[in-house]
Enzyme design. Structure first.
Site, PDB file in Angstrom:
ATOM      1  N   GLY A   8       0.835  -1.216   0.000  1.00 41.77           N
ATOM      2  CA  GLY A   8       0.000   0.000   0.000  1.00 41.77           C
ATOM      3  C   GLY A   8       0.859   1.251   0.000  1.00 41.77           C
ATOM      4  N   GLY A  11      -0.494   4.701  -1.314  1.00 40.27           N
ATOM      5  CA  GLY A  11      -1.565   5.419  -0.611  1.00 40.27           C
ATOM      6  C   GLY A  11      -1.021   6.567   0.218  1.00 40.27           C
ATOM      7  CG  ASP A  58      -2.402 -10.924  -6.661  1.00 36.32           C
ATOM      8  OD1 ASP A  58      -2.898 -10.312  -5.700  1.00 36.32           O
ATOM      9  OD2 ASP A  58      -3.053 -11.633  -7.447  1.00 36.32           O
ATOM     10  CD  GLN A  83     -12.457  -0.364  -0.059  1.00 37.70           C
ATOM     11  OE1 GLN A  83     -12.059   0.823  -0.173  1.00 37.70           O
ATOM     12  NE2 GLN A  83     -13.428  -0.669   0.759  1.00 37.70           N
ATOM     13  CB  SER A 125      -9.142   0.852  11.348  1.00 36.77           C
ATOM     14  OG  SER A 125     -10.145   1.827  11.336  1.00 36.77           O
ATOM     15  CD  GLU A 127     -14.641   3.653  10.804  1.00 37.58           C
ATOM     16  OE1 GLU A 127     -15.729   3.079  10.810  1.00 37.58           O
ATOM     17  OE2 GLU A 127     -14.525   4.892  10.853  1.00 37.58           O
ATOM     18  CE1 TYR A 149     -10.574  -0.085   6.057  1.00 35.15           C
ATOM     19  CE2 TYR A 149     -11.626   0.879   7.985  1.00 35.15           C
ATOM     20  CZ  TYR A 149     -10.498   0.657   7.224  1.00 35.15           C
ATOM     21  OH  TYR A 149      -9.289   1.157   7.638  1.00 35.15           O
ATOM     22  CG  HIS A 179      -4.095   8.933   9.951  1.00 40.61           C
ATOM     23  ND1 HIS A 179      -4.663   7.814  10.515  1.00 40.61           N
ATOM     24  CD2 HIS A 179      -3.336   8.496   8.929  1.00 40.61           C
ATOM     25  CE1 HIS A 179      -4.246   6.736   9.871  1.00 40.61           C
ATOM     26  NE2 HIS A 179      -3.450   7.130   8.885  1.00 40.61           N
ATOM     27  NE  ARG A 184      -8.121  10.396   4.895  1.00 41.28           N
ATOM     28  CZ  ARG A 184      -8.298   9.230   5.480  1.00 41.28           C
ATOM     29  NH1 ARG A 184      -7.980   8.117   4.844  1.00 41.28           N
ATOM     30  NH2 ARG A 184      -8.790   9.153   6.687  1.00 41.28           N
TER      31      ARG A 184
HETATM   32  P1  NDP Z   1      -5.139   4.605   1.054  1.00 40.82           P
HETATM   33  O1  NDP Z   1      -6.519   4.249   0.590  1.00 40.82           O
HETATM   34  O2  NDP Z   1      -4.624   5.964   0.775  1.00 40.82           O
HETATM   35  O3  NDP Z   1      -4.106   3.548   0.447  1.00 40.82           O
HETATM   36  C1  NDP Z   1      -4.426   2.204   0.344  1.00 40.82           C
HETATM   37  C2  NDP Z   1      -3.315   1.466  -0.354  1.00 40.82           C
HETATM   38  O4  NDP Z   1      -3.727   0.096  -0.496  1.00 40.82           O
HETATM   39  C3  NDP Z   1      -3.003   1.996  -1.756  1.00 40.82           C
HETATM   40  O5  NDP Z   1      -1.621   1.956  -1.981  1.00 40.82           O
HETATM   41  C4  NDP Z   1      -3.694   0.975  -2.656  1.00 40.82           C
HETATM   42  O6  NDP Z   1      -3.025   0.815  -3.886  1.00 40.82           O
HETATM   43  C5  NDP Z   1      -3.543  -0.301  -1.838  1.00 40.82           C
HETATM   44  N1  NDP Z   1      -4.573  -1.275  -2.239  1.00 40.82           N
HETATM   45  C6  NDP Z   1      -5.906  -1.136  -2.179  1.00 40.82           C
HETATM   46  N2  NDP Z   1      -6.515  -2.236  -2.668  1.00 40.82           N
HETATM   47  C7  NDP Z   1      -5.526  -3.071  -3.065  1.00 40.82           C
HETATM   48  C8  NDP Z   1      -5.499  -4.365  -3.664  1.00 40.82           C
HETATM   49  N3  NDP Z   1      -6.626  -5.022  -3.945  1.00 40.82           N
HETATM   50  N4  NDP Z   1      -4.292  -4.918  -3.926  1.00 40.82           N
HETATM   51  C9  NDP Z   1      -3.150  -4.268  -3.596  1.00 40.82           C
HETATM   52  N5  NDP Z   1      -3.099  -3.041  -3.050  1.00 40.82           N
HETATM   53  C10 NDP Z   1      -4.278  -2.461  -2.779  1.00 40.82           C
HETATM   54  O7  NDP Z   1      -5.113   4.285   2.630  1.00 40.82           O
HETATM   55  P2  NDP Z   1      -4.275   5.013   3.780  1.00 40.82           P
HETATM   56  O8  NDP Z   1      -2.901   5.242   3.310  1.00 40.82           O
HETATM   57  O9  NDP Z   1      -5.084   6.175   4.277  1.00 40.82           O
HETATM   58  O10 NDP Z   1      -4.310   3.937   4.940  1.00 40.82           O
HETATM   59  C11 NDP Z   1      -3.267   2.967   5.078  1.00 40.82           C
HETATM   60  C12 NDP Z   1      -3.780   1.803   5.894  1.00 40.82           C
HETATM   61  O11 NDP Z   1      -4.187   2.252   7.181  1.00 40.82           O
HETATM   62  C13 NDP Z   1      -5.000   1.111   5.302  1.00 40.82           C
HETATM   63  O12 NDP Z   1      -4.902  -0.264   5.585  1.00 40.82           O
HETATM   64  C14 NDP Z   1      -6.164   1.714   6.053  1.00 40.82           C
HETATM   65  O13 NDP Z   1      -7.266   0.832   6.084  1.00 40.82           O
HETATM   66  C15 NDP Z   1      -5.550   1.896   7.429  1.00 40.82           C
HETATM   67  N6  NDP Z   1      -6.113   2.963   8.228  1.00 40.82           N
HETATM   68  C16 NDP Z   1      -6.172   4.235   7.720  1.00 40.82           C
HETATM   69  C17 NDP Z   1      -6.700   5.259   8.482  1.00 40.82           C
HETATM   70  C18 NDP Z   1      -6.749   6.667   7.966  1.00 40.82           C
HETATM   71  O14 NDP Z   1      -7.392   7.512   8.607  1.00 40.82           O
HETATM   72  N7  NDP Z   1      -6.071   6.982   6.868  1.00 40.82           N
HETATM   73  C19 NDP Z   1      -7.220   5.019   9.849  1.00 40.82           C
HETATM   74  C20 NDP Z   1      -7.025   3.652  10.294  1.00 40.82           C
HETATM   75  C21 NDP Z   1      -6.508   2.675   9.500  1.00 40.82           C
HETATM   76  P3  NDP Z   1      -3.725   1.295  -5.265  1.00 40.82           P
HETATM   77  O15 NDP Z   1      -3.989   2.754  -5.087  1.00 40.82           O
HETATM   78  O16 NDP Z   1      -2.715   0.942  -6.284  1.00 40.82           O
HETATM   79  O17 NDP Z   1      -4.991   0.481  -5.328  1.00 40.82           O
END
Ligand code: NDP
Length: 325
Positions: A8, A11, A58, A83, A125, A127, A149, A179, A184
């Site tokens: 990830g 993200g 993958d 997700q 999380s 959540e 989720y 956060h 975002r």
């Molecule tokens: P983002 O949605 O910004 O990033 C998610 C990442 O997961 C992206 O790099 C995305 O890659 C990857 N991803 C999603 N689906 C798939 C898939 N099927 N296969 C491989 N990669 C996948 O999330 P955040 O950076 O905000 O959050 C990081 C983690 O922290 C997450 O697990 C989230 O659930 C958790 N979290 C976040 C909070 C927040 O407030 N931000 C709070 C609590 C927990 P691509 O874009 O290429 O799909």
């Protein structure tokens, strides 16, 4: 030089964590689904795209994953891929639950069967607590998840705890509250509010559409929160930590504060659309980060107003950058 693997990485948190680990002298590797089609904008925006090494893989393919990890042998693994949208999880519950749980188990199972010495961070999380009975939330509070989720995150959390207790893996769970940052995705409500407010201040005649503005959340600043992921993995013992500000604010206050930074009245530019209400939602939640403060030495002192102002300033700079090409 220590080697970190981030899933990830593209993200919000992946980008900020990459920056943080590179600054600490780490070699940073990122697992992406498909390098050629990956969204690299966040990595570019924090200036790390040329410094991280991205590998396609993958997370749903255990055999392939084991091959990759055996070759890479990271010292630390940060599992951030998910997700991650609560709203989206009501639209795609099967995909959300399947990916978020199975990706976690595949990583843990790889570490176990290959006997890798890697330390593992699980992105749990707030959540997971859902319909809370007592506030503020602490690590031991009871889970009552209210979305697909949240259910997937609760299962991932218990997998990490179980692999620690049953197999002795070094697994830490960061129970992070919301956060935010300019990174975002556009469908997240804080980004939706701030970006609309900035566009309106620059002359757009659009209306912002929101659902339930009475929900109250504990919002923090993402670059400060990712530091705790690293701190957790540096401790002698693996553990779980709540990362929060201990204050709750309503979405209404968030919108009002964001528009007011731009000398606008949010109500004049907003439509409330009841079709945006979630099938089930959390009314009020906030956490107590005392354990993280005491054991990790984590310090966070940004107020809610400072956070909103920071988000507005970052968004203004971002939109100006896009406009100037
Ligand atoms: P983002 O949605 O910004 O990033 C998610 C990442 O997961 C992206 O790099 C995305 O890659 C990857 N991803 C999603 N689906 C798939 C898939 N099927 N296969 C491989 N990669 C996948 O999330 P955040 O950076 O905000 O959050 C990081 C983690 O922290 C997450 O697990 C989230 O659930 C958790 N979290 C976040 C909070 C927040 O407030 N931000 C709070 C609590 C927990 P691509 O874009 O290429 O799909």
């Amino acid at each position: 030089m220590k080697k970190a693997l981030i899933t990830g990485i593209t993200g919000q948190d992946g980008a900020y964590l990459s920056r943080f680990l590179l600054d600490k002298g780490y070699q940073v590797h990122g697992l992406v689904t498909d390098y050629d089609r990956s969204q690299l904008a966040n990595l570019k925006q924090v200036g790390v795209l040329d410094s991280v090494s991205l590998v396609s893989g993958d997370l749903m393919d255990l055999a392939q994953l084991k091959g990759l990890l055996e070759e890479l042998r990271p010292d630390e693994m940060y599992h951030l891929a998910a997700q991650s949208s609560v709203a989206q999880s009501f639209q795609t519950p099967v995909d959300t639950v399947t990916f978020n749980i199975q990706s976690t188990q595949h990583l843990l199972e790889s570490i176990r069967t290959l006997a890798l010495p890697a330390r593992f961070y699980q992105a749990s999380s707030s959540e997971m607590y859902g319909r809370v009975k007592t506030l503020p939330v602490v690590e031991e509070s009871v889970f009552h998840p209210v979305s697909p989720y949240a259910i997937s995150k609760a299962a991932g959390h218990w997998l990490a705890v179980n692999y620690r207790e049953a197999y002795g893996l070094f697994c830490c769970c960061g129970i992070l509250f919301n956060h935010e940052s300019v990174l975002r995705p556009p469908n997240y409500v804080t980004k939706k509010i701030v970006s609309a407010a900035v566009r309106i201040s620059r002359g757009s005649r659009e209306k912002l559409t929101l659902g339930n503005v009475e929900i109250r959340r504990d919002w923090g600043y993402a670059p400060e929160y990712v530091k705790t992921m690293w701190l957790m993995l540096q401790q002698d013992e693996p553990d779980e930590y709540v990362i929060a500000t201990s204050e709750a604010h309503s979405l209404r206050s968030f919108a009002a504060a964001a528009f007011s930074c731009l000398e606008l009245d949010w109500e004049e530019h907003t439509i409330i659309d009841r079709t945006l209400l979630r099938p089930s939602d959390i009314d009020l939640i906030y956490g107590n980060p005392a354990k993280a403060r005491n054991r990790l030495g984590w310090e966070y002192d940004m107020t809610f107003d400072q956070l909103v102002r920071r988000l507005v300033e970052e968004e203004m700079a971002h939109q100006e950058e896009i406009q100037s090409g």
